[in-house]
Design a protein around this motif. Structure first.
Motif, PDB file in Angstrom:
ATOM      1  N   ASN A 200       0.881  -1.284  -0.087  1.00 41.80           N
ATOM      2  CA  ASN A 200      -0.027   0.087  -0.037  1.00 41.80           C
ATOM      3  C   ASN A 200       0.803   1.355   0.098  1.00 41.80           C
ATOM      4  O   ASN A 200       1.238   1.797   1.132  1.00 41.80           O
ATOM      5  N   VAL A 201       1.449   1.656  -1.244  1.00 39.61           N
ATOM      6  CA  VAL A 201       2.314   2.712  -1.267  1.00 39.61           C
ATOM      7  C   VAL A 201       1.776   4.057  -0.978  1.00 39.61           C
ATOM      8  O   VAL A 201       2.078   4.816  -0.234  1.00 39.61           O
ATOM      9  N   GLN A 202       0.456   4.197  -1.547  1.00 37.04           N
ATOM     10  CA  GLN A 202      -0.080   5.455  -1.070  1.00 37.04           C
ATOM     11  C   GLN A 202      -0.282   5.701   0.365  1.00 37.04           C
ATOM     12  O   GLN A 202      -0.055   6.796   0.774  1.00 37.04           O
ATOM     13  N   LYS A 203      -0.813   4.594   0.945  1.00 36.87           N
ATOM     14  CA  LYS A 203      -1.026   4.819   2.154  1.00 36.87           C
ATOM     15  C   LYS A 203       0.378   5.153   3.256  1.00 36.87           C
ATOM     16  O   LYS A 203       0.368   5.970   3.983  1.00 36.87           O
ATOM     17  N   ALA A 204       1.287   4.657   2.623  1.00 36.98           N
ATOM     18  CA  ALA A 204       2.602   4.702   3.277  1.00 36.98           C
ATOM     19  C   ALA A 204       3.229   6.285   3.013  1.00 36.98           C
ATOM     20  O   ALA A 204       3.700   6.971   4.167  1.00 36.98           O
ATOM     21  N   GLN A 205       3.074   6.679   1.903  1.00 39.29           N
ATOM     22  CA  GLN A 205       3.465   8.028   1.677  1.00 39.29           C
ATOM     23  C   GLN A 205       2.419   9.155   2.476  1.00 39.29           C
ATOM     24  O   GLN A 205       3.028   9.891   2.955  1.00 39.29           O
ATOM     25  N   GLU A 206       1.326   8.775   2.642  1.00 35.49           N
ATOM     26  CA  GLU A 206       0.293   9.668   3.290  1.00 35.49           C
ATOM     27  C   GLU A 206       0.884   9.779   4.577  1.00 35.49           C
ATOM     28  O   GLU A 206       0.860  10.659   5.354  1.00 35.49           O
ATOM     29  N   ILE A 207       0.995   8.726   5.414  1.00 33.43           N
ATOM     30  CA  ILE A 207       1.786   8.563   6.679  1.00 33.43           C
ATOM     31  C   ILE A 207       2.961   9.505   6.974  1.00 33.43           C
ATOM     32  O   ILE A 207       2.895  10.177   7.906  1.00 33.43           O
ATOM     33  N   ILE A 208       3.847   9.329   6.023  1.00 34.92           N
ATOM     34  CA  ILE A 208       5.060   9.857   5.882  1.00 34.92           C
ATOM     35  C   ILE A 208       4.919  11.517   6.074  1.00 34.92           C
ATOM     36  O   ILE A 208       5.579  12.226   6.823  1.00 34.92           O
ATOM     37  N   GLU A 209       3.959  11.986   5.111  1.00 37.76           N
ATOM     38  CA  GLU A 209       3.643  13.395   4.926  1.00 37.76           C
ATOM     39  C   GLU A 209       3.054  13.819   6.109  1.00 37.76           C
ATOM     40  O   GLU A 209       3.238  15.018   6.520  1.00 37.76           O
ATOM     41  N   GLN A 210       2.017  12.942   6.707  1.00 35.44           N
ATOM     42  CA  GLN A 210       1.557  13.410   8.044  1.00 35.44           C
ATOM     43  C   GLN A 210       2.509  13.680   9.130  1.00 35.44           C
ATOM     44  O   GLN A 210       2.295  14.662   9.795  1.00 35.44           O
ATOM     45  N   VAL A 211       3.672  12.885   9.387  1.00 35.56           N
ATOM     46  CA  VAL A 211       4.741  12.934  10.104  1.00 35.56           C
ATOM     47  C   VAL A 211       5.371  14.220   9.827  1.00 35.56           C
ATOM     48  O   VAL A 211       5.752  14.941  11.039  1.00 35.56           O
ATOM     49  N   LEU A 212       5.580  14.702   8.695  1.00 37.99           N
ATOM     50  CA  LEU A 212       6.281  15.901   8.390  1.00 37.99           C
ATOM     51  C   LEU A 212       5.753  17.041   8.496  1.00 37.99           C
ATOM     52  O   LEU A 212       6.268  18.074   8.774  1.00 37.99           O
ATOM     53  N   GLU A 213       4.490  17.059   8.314  1.00 37.79           N
ATOM     54  CA  GLU A 213       3.424  17.852   8.677  1.00 37.79           C
ATOM     55  C   GLU A 213       3.514  18.479  10.071  1.00 37.79           C
ATOM     56  O   GLU A 213       3.550  19.614  10.505  1.00 37.79           O
ATOM     57  N   ARG A 214       3.524  17.486  10.999  1.00 36.47           N
ATOM     58  CA  ARG A 214       3.173  17.667  12.539  1.00 36.47           C
ATOM     59  C   ARG A 214       4.830  17.679  13.061  1.00 36.47           C
ATOM     60  O   ARG A 214       4.625  18.273  14.211  1.00 36.47           O
ATOM     61  N   ASN A 215       5.720  17.046  12.540  1.00 38.44           N
ATOM     62  CA  ASN A 215       7.046  17.037  13.185  1.00 38.44           C
ATOM     63  C   ASN A 215       8.012  17.130  12.068  1.00 38.44           C
ATOM     64  O   ASN A 215       8.777  16.464  11.732  1.00 38.44           O
ATOM     65  N   PRO A 216       8.050  18.486  11.619  1.00 33.94           N
ATOM     66  CA  PRO A 216       8.959  18.917  10.515  1.00 33.94           C
ATOM     67  C   PRO A 216      10.587  18.526  10.790  1.00 33.94           C
ATOM     68  O   PRO A 216      10.815  18.573  11.948  1.00 33.94           O
TER      69      PRO A 216
END
Length: 492
Positions: A200-216
């Motif tokens: 599930n590549v899309q889900k994996a990328q969404e989680i990474i972006e979520q981390v970087l948004e909340r924890n730059p």
């Protein structure tokens, strides 16, 4: 936090030039007595490689690992002794209690301390165990310690599930951890990896972006994002993210290693060498993976002598890596034919890489196991590449899916009836394979060959008729029309 094992006197005479488990155990004990713990660890690891059923060897290794602060690795050996080698070694429970206490897992530490006293109340470590339990009772009065215990235990379990490739189970556990600890970023990063490797590549990328948004600036998330794009063969993003990370200067050693290993994995050996060699110079004592990536980074930045010296550490720690030396992947400068084939594996397009595998299978190197192993390891992690590599390079026809074998027959048929220079025709065929579903059948070899050539020639601006193609491949006109429609759909 307590006693460690005392070196045991052994009556067996060791002959130094016989390199067996006893030989390396003796070397390890000599290093241990001299308090050279890193050397002791290396020798004891070799001892258990030679004799994995010797509980005494394993226990001494566990003791040294604990002194080095590698508590989780120590625990793994202690559990192996208890469950597989010698269940009567009660001292293992004391060492487990000690290790878990150092890890901050106080409930686990108390459990194993109580087990030790129940099994050996007058044992060598009984007094130390009682002292440890007194300390643990004080720590357990802090309620926050319970929550921390729970978090660390679950995270460790999730890590083991990932190592065993039990991705659905890891996903469920990590999502539960995140639900309870919404700012525990390590769990987010591991969850992204679990989703990615589970497909599930899309889900994996969404989680990474979520981390970087909340924890730059989360370095693990940045590195994981780069690795994802590398496996997706998005060269533009790989270059962009690599350049961004090249400006990062981590403070923690763990982050420096993560950055260096990531750069090495994506082929930026210049940046990888900067960080991995820095750790090497400050005498960072890494595992075989650290030396593995350092050897590659050194070799591909022109430091061949250093690469060979470092590779000896890889083999010493993991003899199974023999044959994976970075120079085994090198293309001889005197052989332009092999160089030309290798270049296909640097492309972004999976179809082009499949064509490269086909060319290699037709070259003089098709029976060279060293070249085959090197290419197989060099390829991107993609199921089609793996299947075709196993078939083209290692002749595993019996285990290959039917569409792989049929595809080979079709491209051979195309090659027989056309010029070798028509490379884009053969790449077009592999594009059909890449775009087809797993249920597509390629058993009508002549029909697929005829249809592919007709569509390809049309797109080249050549004037050909379906009747001419039908005659060329000895199939009916109606069959050509039917398969031309399929090829156009798959190439669109």
């Amino acid at each position: 936090m307590g006693k460690q094992l005392k070196p045991k006197q052994r009556g067996t005479k060791i002959i130094p030039f016989i390199q067996n488990g006893e030989y390396y155990f003796k070397k390890g004990m000599q290093a241990y007595q001299q308090r050279d713990l890193y050397k002791a660890k290396k020798y004891l690891e070799r001892a258990v490689q030679y004799d994995g059923n010797n509980a005494s060897f394993a226990l001494q290794l566990a003791s040294v690992l604990a002194e080095l602060g590698e508590y989780q690795a120590s625990n793994q050996w202690l559990f192996k002794i208890i469950h597989e080698l010698d269940e009567t070694m009660d001292e293992c429970f004391y060492f487990l209690a000690n290790n878990f206490a150092h890890l901050g897992l106080f409930h686990e530490a108390m459990k194993y301390a109580e087990t030790y006293l129940a099994r050996d109340p007058d044992g060598h470590f009984a007094e130390d165990t009682e002292d440890l339990m007194e300390l643990l009772k004080i720590d357990q009065e802090d309620e926050n310690g319970d929550e921390q215990d729970d978090l660390i235990t679950q995270q460790e379990r999730a890590r083991l599930l990932l190592e065993k490739e039990k991705f659905p189970e890891a996903i469920r556990l990590l999502e539960m951890i995140i639900d309870r600890y919404p700012e525990f970023w390590s769990a987010y990063n591991n969850l992204a990896l679990a989703y990615f490797y589970n497909g599930n590549v899309q889900k994996a990328q969404e989680i990474i972006e979520q981390v970087l948004e909340r924890n730059p600036g989360n370095l693990h998330a940045l590195c994981n994002r780069l690795v994802f794009y590398y496996y997706l063969r998005d060269e533009r993003q790989v270059n962009r993210l690599s350049d961004q990370l090249a400006c990062v200067h981590p403070f923690f050693i763990e982050h420096r290693y993560k950055l260096g290993a990531t750069f090495a994995l994506v082929g930026r050996f210049d940046l990888a060498f900067k960080w991995l060699y820095h750790l090497y110079k400050i005498r960072y004592d890494g595992d075989d993976a650290f030396y593995y990536w350092l050897a590659y980074a050194a070799y591909y930045t022109g430091r061949e002598e250093l690469a060979k010296n470092v590779w000896e550490k890889v083999i010493e720690a993991n003899p199974n890596k023999r044959g994976e030396e970075p120079w085994a992947f090198s293309v001889p400068s005197v052989d332009p034919e092999l160089q030309k084939i290798i270049r296909w594996f640097d492309r972004m397009n999976i179809a082009e890489m499949l064509y490269g595998l086909y060319l290699l299978s037709e070259s003089p190197y098709k029976n060279d196991p060293a070249v085959s192993v090197a290419i197989r390891r060099y390829l991107a992690d993609h199921p089609l590449l793996s299947q075709f590599a196993d078939y083209f390079l290692f002749r595993e026809a019996e285990m290959s899916p039917p569409y792989v074998v049929d595809s080979h027959i079709i491209i051979n048929k195309l090659s027989e009836k056309n010029e070798r220079a028509d490379e884009t025709m053969y790449i077009a065929w592999f594009s059909v394979v890449v775009n087809a579903s797993a249920k597509e059948r390629f058993s009508n070899h002549s029909a697929w060959s005829a249809a592919l050539e007709y569509v390809w020639r049309q797109r080249q601006g050549q004037h050909v008729t379906q009747k001419w193609i039908a005659d060329k491949y000895h199939v009916s006109l109606s069959t050509v029309k039917k398969y031309v429609k399929k090829v156009k759909e798959l190439l669109s």
